[in-house]
Motif scaffolding. Structure first.
Motif, PDB file in Angstrom:
ATOM      1  N   PHE A  30      -3.323   6.509  14.845  1.00 51.60           N
ATOM      2  CA  PHE A  30      -1.911   6.812  15.125  1.00 51.60           C
ATOM      3  C   PHE A  30      -1.273   7.594  13.977  1.00 51.60           C
ATOM      4  N   GLY A  31      -2.072   8.321  13.217  1.00 57.81           N
ATOM      5  CA  GLY A  31      -1.555   9.114  12.116  1.00 57.81           C
ATOM      6  C   GLY A  31      -1.296   8.325  10.848  1.00 57.81           C
ATOM      7  N   ALA A  32      -1.763   7.077  10.800  1.00 59.90           N
ATOM      8  CA  ALA A  32      -1.571   6.233   9.616  1.00 59.90           C
ATOM      9  C   ALA A  32      -2.916   5.616   9.234  1.00 59.90           C
ATOM     10  N   ASP A  33      -2.934   4.929   8.099  1.00 57.25           N
ATOM     11  CA  ASP A  33      -4.164   4.301   7.631  1.00 57.25           C
ATOM     12  C   ASP A  33      -4.653   3.288   8.657  1.00 57.25           C
ATOM     13  N   ARG A  34      -5.923   3.367   9.016  1.00 54.74           N
ATOM     14  CA  ARG A  34      -6.467   2.572  10.119  1.00 54.74           C
ATOM     15  C   ARG A  34      -6.361   1.075   9.865  1.00 54.74           C
ATOM     16  N   GLU A  35      -6.738   0.620   8.687  1.00 51.04           N
ATOM     17  CA  GLU A  35      -6.729  -0.815   8.408  1.00 51.04           C
ATOM     18  C   GLU A  35      -5.310  -1.383   8.427  1.00 51.04           C
ATOM     19  N   LEU A  36      -4.356  -0.645   7.852  1.00 57.94           N
ATOM     20  CA  LEU A  36      -2.977  -1.140   7.823  1.00 57.94           C
ATOM     21  C   LEU A  36      -2.363  -1.180   9.227  1.00 57.94           C
ATOM     22  N   GLY A  41      -0.646  -4.448  13.763  1.00 58.41           N
ATOM     23  CA  GLY A  41      -0.744  -4.763  15.188  1.00 58.41           C
ATOM     24  C   GLY A  41      -1.164  -6.197  15.424  1.00 58.41           C
ATOM     25  N   LEU A  42      -2.104  -6.693  14.626  1.00 61.49           N
ATOM     26  CA  LEU A  42      -2.541  -8.079  14.762  1.00 61.49           C
ATOM     27  C   LEU A  42      -1.410  -9.047  14.435  1.00 61.49           C
ATOM     28  N   ALA A  43      -0.660  -8.769  13.381  1.00 62.53           N
ATOM     29  CA  ALA A  43       0.466  -9.639  13.024  1.00 62.53           C
ATOM     30  C   ALA A  43       1.541  -9.623  14.110  1.00 62.53           C
ATOM     31  N   SER A  44       1.797  -8.464  14.700  1.00 58.02           N
ATOM     32  CA  SER A  44       2.801  -8.378  15.759  1.00 58.02           C
ATOM     33  C   SER A  44       2.344  -9.120  17.012  1.00 58.02           C
ATOM     34  N   ILE A  65       6.553  -0.915  15.692  1.00 54.52           N
ATOM     35  CA  ILE A  65       6.946   0.494  15.754  1.00 54.52           C
ATOM     36  C   ILE A  65       7.526   0.951  14.415  1.00 54.52           C
ATOM     37  N   THR A  66       8.343   0.112  13.802  1.00 54.97           N
ATOM     38  CA  THR A  66       8.951   0.470  12.514  1.00 54.97           C
ATOM     39  C   THR A  66       7.899   0.616  11.417  1.00 54.97           C
ATOM     40  N   ILE A  67       7.007  -0.357  11.317  1.00 55.82           N
ATOM     41  CA  ILE A  67       6.016  -0.325  10.251  1.00 55.82           C
ATOM     42  C   ILE A  67       5.013   0.805  10.459  1.00 55.82           C
ATOM     43  N   VAL A  68       4.611   1.059  11.709  1.00 53.71           N
ATOM     44  CA  VAL A  68       3.698   2.173  11.956  1.00 53.71           C
ATOM     45  C   VAL A  68       4.381   3.503  11.613  1.00 53.71           C
ATOM     46  N   GLY A  69       5.677   3.613  11.887  1.00 50.05           N
ATOM     47  CA  GLY A  69       6.405   4.819  11.489  1.00 50.05           C
ATOM     48  C   GLY A  69       6.415   5.003   9.980  1.00 50.05           C
ATOM     49  N   LEU A  70       6.633   3.917   9.244  1.00 50.51           N
ATOM     50  CA  LEU A  70       6.608   3.999   7.784  1.00 50.51           C
ATOM     51  C   LEU A  70       5.204   4.307   7.261  1.00 50.51           C
ATOM     52  N   LEU A  71       4.197   3.725   7.905  1.00 52.09           N
ATOM     53  CA  LEU A  71       2.822   4.016   7.495  1.00 52.09           C
ATOM     54  C   LEU A  71       2.448   5.467   7.780  1.00 52.09           C
ATOM     55  N   ALA A  75       1.089   8.122   5.100  1.00 53.42           N
ATOM     56  CA  ALA A  75      -0.141   8.898   5.277  1.00 53.42           C
ATOM     57  C   ALA A  75       0.128  10.398   5.289  1.00 53.42           C
ATOM     58  N   LYS A  76       1.326  10.775   5.692  1.00 55.36           N
ATOM     59  CA  LYS A  76       1.652  12.202   5.684  1.00 55.36           C
ATOM     60  C   LYS A  76       1.768  12.726   4.258  1.00 55.36           C
ATOM     61  N   SER A  77       2.305  11.906   3.359  1.00 59.66           N
ATOM     62  CA  SER A  77       2.409  12.348   1.971  1.00 59.66           C
ATOM     63  C   SER A  77       1.055  12.285   1.270  1.00 59.66           C
ATOM     64  N   ASP A  78       0.269  11.241   1.520  1.00 56.86           N
ATOM     65  CA  ASP A  78      -1.072  11.134   0.945  1.00 56.86           C
ATOM     66  C   ASP A  78      -1.902  10.186   1.796  1.00 56.86           C
ATOM     67  N   PRO A  79      -2.908  10.673   2.518  1.00 58.97           N
ATOM     68  CA  PRO A  79      -3.698   9.797   3.392  1.00 58.97           C
ATOM     69  C   PRO A  79      -4.487   8.732   2.635  1.00 58.97           C
ATOM     70  N   MET A  80      -4.751   8.944   1.357  1.00 58.57           N
ATOM     71  CA  MET A  80      -5.519   7.978   0.581  1.00 58.57           C
ATOM     72  C   MET A  80      -4.632   7.103  -0.309  1.00 58.57           C
ATOM     73  N   MET A  81      -3.357   6.986   0.021  1.00 58.75           N
ATOM     74  CA  MET A  81      -2.425   6.274  -0.848  1.00 58.75           C
ATOM     75  C   MET A  81      -2.786   4.794  -0.989  1.00 58.75           C
ATOM     76  N   ARG A  82      -3.270   4.171   0.061  1.00 58.41           N
ATOM     77  CA  ARG A  82      -3.621   2.750   0.000  1.00 58.41           C
ATOM     78  C   ARG A  82      -4.755   2.528  -0.989  1.00 58.41           C
ATOM     79  N   THR A  83      -5.790   3.342  -0.939  1.00 59.30           N
ATOM     80  CA  THR A  83      -6.912   3.176  -1.865  1.00 59.30           C
ATOM     81  C   THR A  83      -6.516   3.506  -3.298  1.00 59.30           C
ATOM     82  N   VAL A  84      -5.656   4.489  -3.467  1.00 61.92           N
ATOM     83  CA  VAL A  84      -5.179   4.829  -4.810  1.00 61.92           C
ATOM     84  C   VAL A  84      -4.354   3.677  -5.380  1.00 61.92           C
ATOM     85  N   TYR A  85      -3.490   3.077  -4.550  1.00 64.46           N
ATOM     86  CA  TYR A  85      -2.671   1.966  -5.028  1.00 64.46           C
ATOM     87  C   TYR A  85      -3.543   0.752  -5.352  1.00 64.46           C
ATOM     88  N   LEU A  86      -4.538   0.457  -4.517  1.00 68.95           N
ATOM     89  CA  LEU A  86      -5.403  -0.685  -4.801  1.00 68.95           C
ATOM     90  C   LEU A  86      -6.186  -0.474  -6.098  1.00 68.95           C
TER      91      LEU A  86
END
Length: 105
Positions: A30-36, A41-44, A65-71, A75-86
């Motif tokens: 959906f244009g965002a990090d797959r795991e997030l 979705g699982l939490a919802s 919908i809100t969280i996927v929009g933020l994700l 991902a639009k600014s940096d698709p690897m942001m999650r791995t960089v932050y971790l």
């Protein structure tokens, strides 16, 4: 000395290897990090089916919908942001100037 006319001839004899686009693109859903997206979705879904009210269903869908929009913005600014932050939070604030942690100063 080679002439200018023989230069394209040398370039054309080079062996080229095709790198498929799927091997170098980030893994997005959906244009965002797959795991997030999957965790969100699982939490919802858990929220919707555990509480089982119309309010919880609307709230779970709105949260998803809100969280996927933020994700997607992330991902639009940096698709690897999650791995960089971790990796960033694994770094220590200060490293001792020794070759091993057990060596004394």
């Amino acid at each position: 000395m080679p002439s200018v006319a023989s230069m394209p001839e040398r370039v054309s004899r080079l062996h080229r290897v095709r790198i498929h686009r799927a091997l170098s693109r980030p893994n997005l859903l959906f244009g965002a990090d797959r795991e997030l997206v999957l965790v969100t979705g699982l939490a919802s879904v858990i929220l919707i089916f555990v509480v089982l009210t119309w309010f919880s269903a609307m709230f779970g869908i709105a949260i998803w919908i809100t969280i996927v929009g933020l994700l997607r913005l992330m991902a639009k600014s940096d698709p690897m942001m999650r791995t960089v932050y971790l990796r960033h939070i694994r770094y220590r604030p200060h490293y001792r100037p020794t070759s091993t942690p057990w060596r004394a100063y």
